[in-house]
Design a protein around this motif. Sequence first.
Motif, PDB file in Angstrom:
ATOM      1  N   GLU A  35       0.837  -1.203   0.000  1.00 47.99           N
ATOM      2  CA  GLU A  35       0.000   0.000   0.000  1.00 47.99           C
ATOM      3  C   GLU A  35       0.874   1.255   0.000  1.00 47.99           C
ATOM      4  N   TYR A  36       0.313   2.359  -0.517  1.00 45.55           N
ATOM      5  CA  TYR A  36       1.037   3.632  -0.596  1.00 45.55           C
ATOM      6  C   TYR A  36       0.805   4.454   0.664  1.00 45.55           C
ATOM      7  N   LEU A  37       1.876   5.066   1.151  1.00 47.70           N
ATOM      8  CA  LEU A  37       1.747   6.118   2.156  1.00 47.70           C
ATOM      9  C   LEU A  37       1.893   7.457   1.438  1.00 47.70           C
ATOM     10  N   TRP A  38       0.775   8.192   1.366  1.00 46.23           N
ATOM     11  CA  TRP A  38       0.757   9.474   0.660  1.00 46.23           C
ATOM     12  C   TRP A  38       1.116  10.622   1.608  1.00 46.23           C
ATOM     13  N   ALA A  39       1.685  11.679   1.019  1.00 45.84           N
ATOM     14  CA  ALA A  39       1.938  12.905   1.781  1.00 45.84           C
ATOM     15  C   ALA A  39       1.693  14.102   0.869  1.00 45.84           C
ATOM     16  N   THR A  40       1.101  15.136   1.412  1.00 50.92           N
ATOM     17  CA  THR A  40       0.925  16.404   0.698  1.00 50.92           C
ATOM     18  C   THR A  40       2.052  17.336   1.133  1.00 50.92           C
ATOM     19  N   ILE A  41       2.804  17.853   0.158  1.00 52.28           N
ATOM     20  CA  ILE A  41       3.981  18.673   0.447  1.00 52.28           C
ATOM     21  C   ILE A  41       3.771  20.068  -0.134  1.00 52.28           C
ATOM     22  N   ASP A  42       3.805  21.061   0.720  1.00 56.25           N
ATOM     23  CA  ASP A  42       3.729  22.473   0.313  1.00 56.25           C
ATOM     24  C   ASP A  42       5.150  23.024   0.410  1.00 56.25           C
ATOM     25  N   PHE A  43       5.768  23.318  -0.759  1.00 59.39           N
ATOM     26  CA  PHE A  43       7.165  23.754  -0.737  1.00 59.39           C
ATOM     27  C   PHE A  43       7.361  24.988  -1.612  1.00 59.39           C
ATOM     28  N   GLU A  44       8.492  25.633  -1.402  1.00 61.48           N
ATOM     29  CA  GLU A  44       8.870  26.813  -2.185  1.00 61.48           C
ATOM     30  C   GLU A  44      10.352  26.700  -2.542  1.00 61.48           C
ATOM     31  N   SER A  45      10.664  26.919  -3.820  1.00 63.17           N
ATOM     32  CA  SER A  45      12.050  26.782  -4.281  1.00 63.17           C
ATOM     33  C   SER A  45      12.443  27.987  -5.131  1.00 63.17           C
ATOM     34  N   LYS A  46      13.693  28.392  -4.978  1.00 63.47           N
ATOM     35  CA  LYS A  46      14.219  29.473  -5.807  1.00 63.47           C
ATOM     36  C   LYS A  46      14.707  28.969  -7.164  1.00 63.47           C
ATOM     37  N   HIS A  47      14.723  27.647  -7.341  1.00 58.41           N
ATOM     38  CA  HIS A  47      15.251  27.058  -8.571  1.00 58.41           C
ATOM     39  C   HIS A  47      14.280  26.004  -9.102  1.00 58.41           C
ATOM     40  N   PRO A  48      14.235  25.771 -10.405  1.00 63.12           N
ATOM     41  CA  PRO A  48      13.503  24.604 -10.914  1.00 63.12           C
ATOM     42  C   PRO A  48      14.080  23.344 -10.286  1.00 63.12           C
ATOM     43  N   CYS A  49      13.215  22.414  -9.905  1.00 68.74           N
ATOM     44  CA  CYS A  49      13.725  21.258  -9.168  1.00 68.74           C
ATOM     45  C   CYS A  49      12.793  20.061  -9.290  1.00 68.74           C
ATOM     46  N   GLN A  50      13.331  18.900  -8.924  1.00 65.93           N
ATOM     47  CA  GLN A  50      12.566  17.673  -8.790  1.00 65.93           C
ATOM     48  C   GLN A  50      12.465  17.345  -7.305  1.00 65.93           C
ATOM     49  N   VAL A  51      11.315  16.780  -6.914  1.00 69.56           N
ATOM     50  CA  VAL A  51      11.058  16.519  -5.502  1.00 69.56           C
ATOM     51  C   VAL A  51      10.602  15.073  -5.331  1.00 69.56           C
ATOM     52  N   TRP A  52      11.228  14.366  -4.376  1.00 70.93           N
ATOM     53  CA  TRP A  52      10.869  12.987  -4.052  1.00 70.93           C
ATOM     54  C   TRP A  52      10.530  12.880  -2.572  1.00 70.93           C
ATOM     55  N   LEU A  53       9.783  11.819  -2.241  1.00 71.92           N
ATOM     56  CA  LEU A  53       9.521  11.464  -0.858  1.00 71.92           C
ATOM     57  C   LEU A  53      10.020  10.044  -0.636  1.00 71.92           C
ATOM     58  N   HIS A  54      11.010   9.877   0.250  1.00 69.80           N
ATOM     59  CA  HIS A  54      11.575   8.565   0.577  1.00 69.80           C
ATOM     60  C   HIS A  54      11.211   8.198   2.021  1.00 69.80           C
ATOM     61  N   PRO A  55      11.127   6.901   2.332  1.00 66.85           N
ATOM     62  CA  PRO A  55      10.827   6.492   3.709  1.00 66.85           C
ATOM     63  C   PRO A  55      12.042   6.595   4.617  1.00 66.85           C
ATOM     64  N   ASN A  56      11.784   6.766   5.885  1.00 61.80           N
ATOM     65  CA  ASN A  56      12.854   6.751   6.879  1.00 61.80           C
ATOM     66  C   ASN A  56      12.440   5.808   7.998  1.00 61.80           C
ATOM     67  N   SER A  57      13.387   4.975   8.457  1.00 60.93           N
ATOM     68  CA  SER A  57      13.066   3.991   9.496  1.00 60.93           C
ATOM     69  C   SER A  57      14.290   3.734  10.364  1.00 60.93           C
ATOM     70  N   ASP A  58      14.058   3.602  11.683  1.00 62.46           N
ATOM     71  CA  ASP A  58      15.130   3.183  12.587  1.00 62.46           C
ATOM     72  C   ASP A  58      15.300   1.674  12.559  1.00 62.46           C
ATOM     73  N   ASP A  59      14.269   0.987  12.023  1.00 61.39           N
ATOM     74  CA  ASP A  59      14.359  -0.461  11.917  1.00 61.39           C
ATOM     75  C   ASP A  59      15.435  -0.820  10.898  1.00 61.39           C
ATOM     76  N   VAL A  60      16.203  -1.857  11.200  1.00 64.60           N
ATOM     77  CA  VAL A  60      17.212  -2.335  10.263  1.00 64.60           C
ATOM     78  C   VAL A  60      16.512  -3.203   9.235  1.00 64.60           C
ATOM     79  N   PHE A  61      16.658  -2.861   7.947  1.00 61.91           N
ATOM     80  CA  PHE A  61      16.005  -3.633   6.896  1.00 61.91           C
ATOM     81  C   PHE A  61      16.635  -5.021   6.836  1.00 61.91           C
ATOM     82  N   ARG A  62      15.816  -6.018   7.040  1.00 61.63           N
ATOM     83  CA  ARG A  62      16.294  -7.399   7.012  1.00 61.63           C
ATOM     84  C   ARG A  62      15.624  -8.121   5.857  1.00 61.63           C
ATOM     85  N   GLY A  63      16.287  -9.144   5.336  1.00 55.88           N
ATOM     86  CA  GLY A  63      15.672  -9.931   4.282  1.00 55.88           C
ATOM     87  C   GLY A  63      15.593  -9.171   2.970  1.00 55.88           C
TER      88      GLY A  63
END
Length: 400
Positions: A35-63
Amino acid sequence: MSFLSKLFGNKPKADFIVHRIDFDVPNNKTLKDGEYLWATIDFESKHPCQVWLHPNSDDVFRGNVSGGYHPSDVYPAGRHTIKRWFYFNNLDVADYPNGLLVNGGKVIAQTEDGYTLHNQVYPTDCTFVPFSPDELKERQNIDKEGLEIEFIKARITDSEYGYELIGLSPNDTVGMETEISVRIHTKCNDGVHFACFPRTDGEMNYGYNPMSKPLDGVLDLQFTMKETGKIKGFLIIAYNRYDYEIEHLVVDFPLTVEDWSDDGVGQEFTFAFDGIYDDEANLNGEFERVEKNSTISADKYMRFYIHLNHQLKHGIHIKLYDVINNKPQHLYYCNVLSQEDCQEYDGNPYFCLDFMEDELEEFYENNQSRQISGFYIVASNMVGEVLAEEVVDYPLTIVS
């Protein structure tokens, strides 16, 4: 794909600001595998740019954890509100009996040339839970029935426009940073999609196009090698509707990857516009020149001549565009001319101008005319290093 390499970064820069981020986390703070975890991002940039959302976890990825995140457009400078997602799948219940805890989403922003404007984690709290062994087995096996994959050919293509440039044979040499396209024929369920990867003995860097679905049983899959070395062939993987691997095809197709970036750089060669002529000979067997400011029919073919002479080992890549409002617009020609081609044409090759190519048909059907101020021709080596370019002032009116 693994997220391990995405979890560390730098503090945000002052020329990129996240005004607000809202995660669409379920009330029970739980998402199922895939399943997708969605997020709405309100941002402002002085330059043309690409924007991504990556996950963050303290859990150690196993397997064998996989997943993905939302491909990004290039946004102009200014303030924008966008929605982005990430997900995990293929979670093994033995490795994650309580699920995989995600404690944040990392917003990453980069300019088109790869400069990082922002790389910061924003807190949230949710858990991706694996399926039971029976549920997982069912999802892993769906869409397998009747699946067939057949390798057809490999070639070098133009990465921006998809033009076929050079057909490849086993044991050929290719340039680093050139796009290799692998064509397959397939019979499969509508939910099946594919990706293609190079087969190497060691850890060689490469990039590949996102997974895609076939059209009428035909699909071209691309990847690009980022360093020199040897390729043993291709690994074509089929994924089902839930992004589980359900089949693969190993193709033996050895290639050598070399650095072609210096090919032609600093060498002298002839490159210049040499006129536009009607593609049909007149009664005297001559091709009549099309003069500036002419009005011509869109269904009439023209010959665009250039002077060209070069000694590049791997050939010159030529692109030809028309110019409207001082900007290159429609690409008419994209091909490679080798040393042998130059000798065959005695240094004076021509390109056929087809003003009725598919993307312009609707324009002419509406009885509109096109005002062309001229043409833009650019010559580069096979890895995209521009060697010469010319803007040709040649006003024409194209009518239906």
